[in-house]
Design a protein around this motif. Sequence first.
Motif, mmCIF file in Angstrom:
data_model
loop_
_atom_site.group_PDB
_atom_site.id
_atom_site.type_symbol
_atom_site.label_atom_id
_atom_site.label_comp_id
_atom_site.label_asym_id
_atom_site.label_seq_id
_atom_site.Cartn_x
_atom_site.Cartn_y
_atom_site.Cartn_z
ATOM 1 N N ARG A 7 -16.685 -4.514 -28.315
ATOM 2 C CA ARG A 7 -16.428 -2.483 -28.634
ATOM 3 C C ARG A 7 -18.346 -2.500 -29.669
ATOM 4 O O ARG A 7 -18.826 -3.003 -30.502
ATOM 5 C CB ARG A 7 -15.297 -2.209 -29.816
ATOM 6 C CG ARG A 7 -16.329 -0.618 -30.115
ATOM 7 C CD ARG A 7 -15.003 0.054 -30.743
ATOM 8 N NE ARG A 7 -15.376 1.306 -31.342
ATOM 9 C CZ ARG A 7 -14.919 2.209 -30.727
ATOM 10 N NH1 ARG A 7 -13.461 2.562 -29.805
ATOM 11 N NH2 ARG A 7 -15.290 4.198 -30.528
ATOM 12 N N PHE A 8 -18.907 -1.850 -28.348
ATOM 13 C CA PHE A 8 -19.874 -1.549 -29.098
ATOM 14 C C PHE A 8 -20.261 0.776 -28.566
ATOM 15 O O PHE A 8 -19.450 0.806 -27.618
ATOM 16 C CB PHE A 8 -21.388 -1.705 -28.184
ATOM 17 C CG PHE A 8 -21.437 -3.207 -27.873
ATOM 18 C CD1 PHE A 8 -21.672 -3.642 -28.619
ATOM 19 C CD2 PHE A 8 -20.927 -3.622 -26.226
ATOM 20 C CE1 PHE A 8 -21.683 -4.981 -28.520
ATOM 21 C CE2 PHE A 8 -20.812 -5.354 -26.440
ATOM 22 C CZ PHE A 8 -21.468 -6.075 -27.567
ATOM 23 N N ASP A 9 -20.758 1.017 -30.227
ATOM 24 C CA ASP A 9 -20.709 1.934 -30.840
ATOM 25 C C ASP A 9 -22.547 2.660 -30.022
ATOM 26 O O ASP A 9 -22.517 1.728 -31.347
ATOM 27 C CB ASP A 9 -19.985 2.711 -31.678
ATOM 28 C CG ASP A 9 -18.889 2.566 -31.426
ATOM 29 O OD1 ASP A 9 -18.026 3.486 -31.271
ATOM 30 O OD2 ASP A 9 -18.275 1.457 -31.781
ATOM 31 N N GLY A 64 -28.746 -10.023 -18.543
ATOM 32 C CA GLY A 64 -29.686 -9.581 -19.200
ATOM 33 C C GLY A 64 -30.200 -10.603 -19.477
ATOM 34 O O GLY A 64 -30.663 -11.508 -19.065
ATOM 35 N N PHE A 65 -31.204 -10.930 -21.257
ATOM 36 C CA PHE A 65 -31.836 -11.505 -21.676
ATOM 37 C C PHE A 65 -31.076 -13.325 -21.462
ATOM 38 O O PHE A 65 -32.190 -14.181 -21.064
ATOM 39 C CB PHE A 65 -32.168 -11.271 -23.170
ATOM 40 C CG PHE A 65 -33.138 -12.537 -23.229
ATOM 41 C CD1 PHE A 65 -34.858 -12.230 -23.619
ATOM 42 C CD2 PHE A 65 -33.197 -13.679 -23.912
ATOM 43 C CE1 PHE A 65 -36.087 -13.256 -23.932
ATOM 44 C CE2 PHE A 65 -34.232 -14.068 -24.641
ATOM 45 C CZ PHE A 65 -35.822 -13.951 -24.586
ATOM 46 N N LEU A 66 -29.978 -13.546 -21.735
ATOM 47 C CA LEU A 66 -29.392 -14.653 -21.424
ATOM 48 C C LEU A 66 -29.557 -15.033 -19.955
ATOM 49 O O LEU A 66 -29.303 -14.462 -19.707
ATOM 50 C CB LEU A 66 -28.013 -14.342 -22.731
ATOM 51 C CG LEU A 66 -27.954 -14.580 -23.756
ATOM 52 C CD1 LEU A 66 -26.516 -14.525 -24.420
ATOM 53 C CD2 LEU A 66 -28.998 -15.725 -24.739
ATOM 54 N N ALA A 135 -23.490 -10.302 -28.467
ATOM 55 C CA ALA A 135 -24.130 -8.860 -28.593
ATOM 56 C C ALA A 135 -25.109 -8.675 -28.775
ATOM 57 O O ALA A 135 -25.960 -8.046 -28.498
ATOM 58 C CB ALA A 135 -23.186 -8.603 -30.332
ATOM 59 N N TRP A 136 -25.970 -9.557 -28.968
ATOM 60 C CA TRP A 136 -27.416 -8.957 -29.265
ATOM 61 C C TRP A 136 -28.156 -8.781 -27.835
ATOM 62 O O TRP A 136 -28.484 -8.591 -27.745
ATOM 63 C CB TRP A 136 -28.133 -10.899 -29.744
ATOM 64 C CG TRP A 136 -29.644 -10.551 -29.773
ATOM 65 C CD1 TRP A 136 -30.582 -10.118 -30.768
ATOM 66 C CD2 TRP A 136 -30.602 -11.256 -28.761
ATOM 67 N NE1 TRP A 136 -31.709 -9.519 -30.406
ATOM 68 C CE2 TRP A 136 -31.666 -10.174 -29.236
ATOM 69 C CE3 TRP A 136 -30.181 -11.987 -27.269
ATOM 70 C CZ2 TRP A 136 -32.883 -10.908 -28.325
ATOM 71 C CZ3 TRP A 136 -31.006 -11.280 -26.959
ATOM 72 C CH2 TRP A 136 -33.020 -11.492 -27.205
ATOM 73 N N ASN A 137 -27.636 -9.882 -26.512
ATOM 74 C CA ASN A 137 -27.692 -9.543 -25.517
ATOM 75 C C ASN A 137 -27.646 -8.352 -25.394
ATOM 76 O O ASN A 137 -28.294 -7.681 -24.311
ATOM 77 C CB ASN A 137 -26.875 -10.605 -24.811
ATOM 78 C CG ASN A 137 -27.460 -10.967 -23.320
ATOM 79 O OD1 ASN A 137 -29.171 -11.117 -23.339
ATOM 80 N ND2 ASN A 137 -26.812 -10.617 -22.628
#
Length: 158
Positions: A7-9, A64-66, A135-137
Amino acid sequence: MPSNVFRFDESWEIPNASIEEVYNVLARGELLPLWWKGVFLETEKLSKGDEPKVGDRVRSRACGFLPYELNYVIETMELEPGRRIVVKTIGDFDGRWSAFLSSCEGGVHVDMVWEVTVLRPILRLLAPLLRPAFAWNHCWTTSRGERELWEFLAEKRR
């Protein structure tokens, strides 16, 4: 929470833009590769019609970056013109993305909630070990989205 559920807010500030401009871009999934470059590699609109509507579907390929790509379908679930957009995703991950738009000094504020379950077998298997990297990606991609949406709208106005 299982390791493959996220979950990202998040919030974006889009300066020098109107709510209508931001809504008209965010409500059209087929535009993603035009403004979120390097993340959304391609989209294919699966629905007919030019105006966004509930039930619209777009097939998407993103990265993404990955070093992995994700393939999924984006389906519009709710639209409140100028105020709210809700979509679900089906494919390498299933999820729900909601965006709430409001005016702010000098532009538009967008509050987003992204709830997603990673289903692609290899990523699901790696999720317990690589959860922080995933999550960082996600954060890497969304920071680009905010900047590139602003740039896209600025270019469109020129």
